[in-house]
Design an enzyme around this catalytic site. Structure first.
Site, PDB file in Angstrom:
ATOM      1  N   HIS A 162      -1.691  -5.530   1.418  1.00  0.00           N
ATOM      2  CA  HIS A 162      -2.994  -6.175   1.143  1.00  0.00           C
ATOM      3  C   HIS A 162      -2.688  -7.416   0.744  1.00  0.00           C
ATOM      4  O   HIS A 162      -1.748  -7.909  -0.047  1.00  0.00           O
ATOM      5  CB  HIS A 162      -3.800  -5.502   0.172  1.00  0.00           C
ATOM      6  CG  HIS A 162      -5.123  -6.329  -0.552  1.00  0.00           C
ATOM      7  ND1 HIS A 162      -6.231  -6.497   0.406  1.00  0.00           N
ATOM      8  CD2 HIS A 162      -4.975  -7.143  -1.445  1.00  0.00           C
ATOM      9  CE1 HIS A 162      -6.947  -7.138  -0.466  1.00  0.00           C
ATOM     10  NE2 HIS A 162      -6.256  -7.711  -1.553  1.00  0.00           N
TER      11      HIS A 162
ATOM     12  N   ASN B 161      -1.716  -0.054   7.423  1.00  0.00           N
ATOM     13  CA  ASN B 161      -1.388  -1.342   7.678  1.00  0.00           C
ATOM     14  C   ASN B 161      -0.468  -1.956   6.218  1.00  0.00           C
ATOM     15  O   ASN B 161      -0.258  -3.333   6.440  1.00  0.00           O
ATOM     16  CB  ASN B 161      -2.380  -2.348   8.179  1.00  0.00           C
ATOM     17  CG  ASN B 161      -3.430  -2.406   7.079  1.00  0.00           C
ATOM     18  OD1 ASN B 161      -3.408  -1.941   6.052  1.00  0.00           O
ATOM     19  ND2 ASN B 161      -4.713  -3.217   7.376  1.00  0.00           N
TER      20      ASN B 161
ATOM     21  N   ARG C 181      -2.161 -14.954   3.933  1.00  0.00           N
ATOM     22  CA  ARG C 181      -2.629 -14.153   5.085  1.00  0.00           C
ATOM     23  C   ARG C 181      -2.082 -14.561   6.464  1.00  0.00           C
ATOM     24  O   ARG C 181      -2.167 -13.286   7.210  1.00  0.00           O
ATOM     25  CB  ARG C 181      -4.037 -14.574   5.073  1.00  0.00           C
ATOM     26  CG  ARG C 181      -5.261 -14.418   3.878  1.00  0.00           C
ATOM     27  CD  ARG C 181      -5.598 -12.825   3.802  1.00  0.00           C
ATOM     28  NE  ARG C 181      -6.338 -12.466   5.009  1.00  0.00           N
ATOM     29  CZ  ARG C 181      -7.088 -11.223   5.006  1.00  0.00           C
ATOM     30  NH1 ARG C 181      -6.738 -10.195   4.096  1.00  0.00           N
ATOM     31  NH2 ARG C 181      -7.762 -10.683   5.973  1.00  0.00           N
TER      32      ARG C 181
ATOM     33  N   PHE D  53     -15.050   3.541   7.929  1.00  0.00           N
ATOM     34  CA  PHE D  53     -13.881   3.917   7.430  1.00  0.00           C
ATOM     35  C   PHE D  53     -13.510   4.155   5.822  1.00  0.00           C
ATOM     36  O   PHE D  53     -12.417   4.384   5.417  1.00  0.00           O
ATOM     37  CB  PHE D  53     -12.911   3.067   8.234  1.00  0.00           C
ATOM     38  CG  PHE D  53     -13.091   1.626   7.859  1.00  0.00           C
ATOM     39  CD1 PHE D  53     -12.312   0.974   6.557  1.00  0.00           C
ATOM     40  CD2 PHE D  53     -13.652   0.935   8.770  1.00  0.00           C
ATOM     41  CE1 PHE D  53     -12.868  -0.201   6.212  1.00  0.00           C
ATOM     42  CE2 PHE D  53     -13.947  -0.425   8.253  1.00  0.00           C
ATOM     43  CZ  PHE D  53     -13.412  -1.038   7.106  1.00  0.00           C
TER      44      PHE D  53
ATOM     45  N   ARG E 104       2.504  -7.055   9.125  1.00  0.00           N
ATOM     46  CA  ARG E 104       1.993  -5.894   9.697  1.00  0.00           C
ATOM     47  C   ARG E 104       2.201  -5.986  11.027  1.00  0.00           C
ATOM     48  O   ARG E 104       2.303  -5.096  11.859  1.00  0.00           O
ATOM     49  CB  ARG E 104       0.206  -6.195   9.946  1.00  0.00           C
ATOM     50  CG  ARG E 104      -0.103  -5.811   8.262  1.00  0.00           C
ATOM     51  CD  ARG E 104      -1.736  -6.316   8.035  1.00  0.00           C
ATOM     52  NE  ARG E 104      -2.321  -5.759   7.121  1.00  0.00           N
ATOM     53  CZ  ARG E 104      -3.645  -6.356   6.410  1.00  0.00           C
ATOM     54  NH1 ARG E 104      -4.169  -7.137   7.126  1.00  0.00           N
ATOM     55  NH2 ARG E 104      -4.033  -5.992   5.353  1.00  0.00           N
TER      56      ARG E 104
ATOM     57  N   TYR F  36     -12.754  -2.671  -3.235  1.00  0.00           N
ATOM     58  CA  TYR F  36     -13.254  -2.867  -1.831  1.00  0.00           C
ATOM     59  C   TYR F  36     -14.563  -2.642  -1.744  1.00  0.00           C
ATOM     60  O   TYR F  36     -15.410  -2.015  -0.742  1.00  0.00           O
ATOM     61  CB  TYR F  36     -12.474  -1.421  -1.064  1.00  0.00           C
ATOM     62  CG  TYR F  36     -10.986  -1.986  -0.420  1.00  0.00           C
ATOM     63  CD1 TYR F  36     -10.676  -3.020   0.257  1.00  0.00           C
ATOM     64  CD2 TYR F  36     -10.127  -0.794  -0.619  1.00  0.00           C
ATOM     65  CE1 TYR F  36      -9.466  -3.212   0.504  1.00  0.00           C
ATOM     66  CE2 TYR F  36      -8.849  -1.082  -0.384  1.00  0.00           C
ATOM     67  CZ  TYR F  36      -8.448  -2.152   0.400  1.00  0.00           C
ATOM     68  OH  TYR F  36      -7.229  -2.339   1.015  1.00  0.00           O
TER      69      TYR F  36
ATOM     70  N   GLU G  88     -10.020 -10.432  -7.626  1.00  0.00           N
ATOM     71  CA  GLU G  88      -9.056  -9.280  -7.555  1.00  0.00           C
ATOM     72  C   GLU G  88      -7.849  -9.125  -8.520  1.00  0.00           C
ATOM     73  O   GLU G  88      -7.373  -8.256  -9.154  1.00  0.00           O
ATOM     74  CB  GLU G  88      -8.393  -9.157  -6.144  1.00  0.00           C
ATOM     75  CG  GLU G  88      -9.181  -8.847  -4.888  1.00  0.00           C
ATOM     76  CD  GLU G  88      -8.674  -9.032  -3.590  1.00  0.00           C
ATOM     77  OE1 GLU G  88      -7.370  -9.179  -3.468  1.00  0.00           O
ATOM     78  OE2 GLU G  88      -9.498  -8.628  -2.658  1.00  0.00           O
TER      79      GLU G  88
ATOM     80  N   THR H 218      -5.698  -7.664  10.360  1.00  0.00           N
ATOM     81  CA  THR H 218      -5.978  -6.476   9.934  1.00  0.00           C
ATOM     82  C   THR H 218      -5.472  -5.348  10.564  1.00  0.00           C
ATOM     83  O   THR H 218      -4.893  -4.236  10.391  1.00  0.00           O
ATOM     84  CB  THR H 218      -7.494  -6.371   9.672  1.00  0.00           C
ATOM     85  OG1 THR H 218      -7.799  -7.461   8.873  1.00  0.00           O
ATOM     86  CG2 THR H 218      -7.748  -5.131   9.062  1.00  0.00           C
TER      87      THR H 218
ATOM     88  N   LYS I 194       0.668  -1.318  -0.093  1.00  0.00           N
ATOM     89  CA  LYS I 194      -0.026   0.069   0.040  1.00  0.00           C
ATOM     90  C   LYS I 194       0.858   1.333  -0.020  1.00  0.00           C
ATOM     91  O   LYS I 194       1.969   1.170   0.200  1.00  0.00           O
ATOM     92  CB  LYS I 194      -0.933  -0.149   1.155  1.00  0.00           C
ATOM     93  CG  LYS I 194      -1.832  -1.110   1.115  1.00  0.00           C
ATOM     94  CD  LYS I 194      -2.605  -1.089   2.423  1.00  0.00           C
ATOM     95  CE  LYS I 194      -3.992  -2.156   2.433  1.00  0.00           C
ATOM     96  NZ  LYS I 194      -4.728  -2.350   3.579  1.00  0.00           N
TER      97      LYS I 194
HETATM   98  N1  UDP Z   1      -9.584  -0.704   7.450  1.00  0.00           N
HETATM   99  C1  UDP Z   1      -9.486   0.588   8.386  1.00  0.00           C
HETATM  100  N2  UDP Z   1     -10.158   0.355   9.227  1.00  0.00           N
HETATM  101  C2  UDP Z   1     -10.821  -0.623   9.892  1.00  0.00           C
HETATM  102  C3  UDP Z   1     -10.841  -1.656   9.224  1.00  0.00           C
HETATM  103  C4  UDP Z   1     -10.236  -1.848   7.962  1.00  0.00           C
HETATM  104  O1  UDP Z   1      -8.853   1.507   8.017  1.00  0.00           O
HETATM  105  O2  UDP Z   1     -11.330  -0.625  11.120  1.00  0.00           O
HETATM  106  C5  UDP Z   1      -8.826  -0.983   6.191  1.00  0.00           C
HETATM  107  C6  UDP Z   1      -7.306  -1.391   6.344  1.00  0.00           C
HETATM  108  O3  UDP Z   1      -6.480  -0.705   5.500  1.00  0.00           O
HETATM  109  C7  UDP Z   1      -7.989  -2.669   5.763  1.00  0.00           C
HETATM  110  C8  UDP Z   1      -8.759  -2.557   4.786  1.00  0.00           C
HETATM  111  O4  UDP Z   1      -9.399  -1.412   5.139  1.00  0.00           O
HETATM  112  O5  UDP Z   1      -6.565  -3.661   5.175  1.00  0.00           O
HETATM  113  C9  UDP Z   1      -9.326  -3.393   4.152  1.00  0.00           C
HETATM  114  O6  UDP Z   1     -10.313  -4.071   5.218  1.00  0.00           O
HETATM  115  P1  UDP Z   1     -10.386  -5.626   5.351  1.00  0.00           P
HETATM  116  O7  UDP Z   1     -11.353  -5.960   6.582  1.00  0.00           O
HETATM  117  O8  UDP Z   1     -10.595  -6.212   4.357  1.00  0.00           O
HETATM  118  O9  UDP Z   1      -9.068  -6.217   5.974  1.00  0.00           O
HETATM  119  P2  UDP Z   1      -7.665  -7.002   5.418  1.00  0.00           P
HETATM  120  O10 UDP Z   1      -8.416  -7.851   4.505  1.00  0.00           O
HETATM  121  O11 UDP Z   1      -6.941  -5.959   4.656  1.00  0.00           O
HETATM  122  O12 UDP Z   1      -7.034  -7.500   6.564  1.00  0.00           O
HETATM  123 MG    MG Z   2      -9.631  -7.828   2.974  1.00  0.00          MG
END
Ligand code: UDP
Ligand code: MG
Length: 201
Positions: free
Chosen positions: A166, A163, A136, A108, A153, A100, A177, A142, A60
C-alpha cells in the site's frame, strides 16, 4: 546555405548577445528554456514540493508471508528516501475500516478486510521530495495485471486481491493515514548523512 545562415545567426545571438533575427527563430521554445537555465532554476525552485513530504507505505499480509519486506524497503532506500517510522502489527478491523473508509461500499470491501487481517503487516513512514507521487509510481497500478514491470506490484504480484503493498495516494491522504497508524513520537526526525547527495532542497 540556409542552414549555415541559421547557424551563424544563432551563434551570434548566444555569443555576442546580438538581438537580431535569431529571436524569431527561438520563439517556439518555452521562455524558461529560451531565457537560459537561470529562469528554469528559479521557476522549479519556487514550485518545489516539500523535501520533508511524508507518505505511508505498508507491506500487506501477502508481502510479509512471501518475505518481500526487505526487498520493498530496499527499493525505497535505493531511491534515496528516508525511513522515519516502522512497525509490524496484526491490524484490527476497526483500524482498517478507518484506513479504507472510502471503500466501504465497494463489493470487494469484505474480502479486502479479510485479506488485510489474515496476517501481520509492516507499516512504514517514508520521507522525501515529492514522495507521495514517486512512491505511487514505484508501487504501480492497483491491478498488478496492469502494473508496469519494474514497479513493486508489476514485479511481485498478478492479482488485484493480493497486490503486496500500500502507498498513500495524495499528500492529504498520507497525512490522514500517518496519523491513523502512528503516534507522533513514533516518527523520528533525523539527519541523513547523505542528504546533499539525494536532494538539493
Ligand atoms: N482492491 C481489490 N479489488 C479491487 C480494487 C481494489 O481487492 O477491485 C483492493 C486492493 O488491495 C487495493 C485496495 O483494495 O490495493 C485499495 O484500493 P485502492 O483503489 O485504494 O487502490 P490502491 O490505492 O491500493 O492502489
Ligand atoms: Mg488507495
Amino acid at each position: 546555405m540556409l542552414q549555415r545562415h541559421i547557424f551563424k545567426t544563432l551563434f551570434q545571438q548566444f555569443h555576442f548577445g546580438n538581438p537580431g533575427p535569431a529571436k524569431g527563430l527561438l520563439c517556439g521554445i518555452p521562455s524558461a528554456l529560451r531565457d537560459g537555465h537561470g529562469s528554469v532554476w528559479h521557476r522549479s525552485k519556487s514550485s518545489l514540493p516539500d523535501a520533508r513530504e511524508r507518505t505511508l507505505v505498508a507491506v500487506k499480509p501477502d508481502g510479509v508471508q512471501r518475505r518481500l519486506v526487505g526487498q520493498i524497503i530496499q527499493r525505497f532506500e535505493h531511491r534515496g528516501f528516508k525511513l522515519v517510522g516502522l512497525k509490524m502489527l496484526q491490524v484490527s478491523e476497526a483500524l482498517l475500516s478507518q484506513h479504507y473508509c472510502q471503500l466501504r461500499t465497494k463489493p470487494f470491501y469484505p474480502s479486502l478486510l479479510h485479506y488485510m487481517t489474515s496476517g501481520p503487516v509492516v507499516v512504514m513512514v517514508w520521507e522525501g521530495h515529492n514522495i507521495v507521487q514517486v512512491s505511487r509510481t514505484m508501487v504501480g497500478h492497483t491491478n498488478p495485471a496492469e502494473a508496469q514491470a519494474g514497479t513493486i506490484r508489476g514485479d511481485f504480484s498478478f492479482h488485484v486481491s493480493r497486490n503486496v503493498v500500500h502507498a498513500s495516494d495524495s499528500p492529504e491522504g498520507a497525512q490522514r493515514e500517518i496519523q491513523l497508524w502512528f503516534e507522533g513520537e513514533d516518527l523520528l526526525n533525523w539527519d541523513c548523512c547523505d542528504q546533499s547527495s539525494t536532494s538539493e532542497a
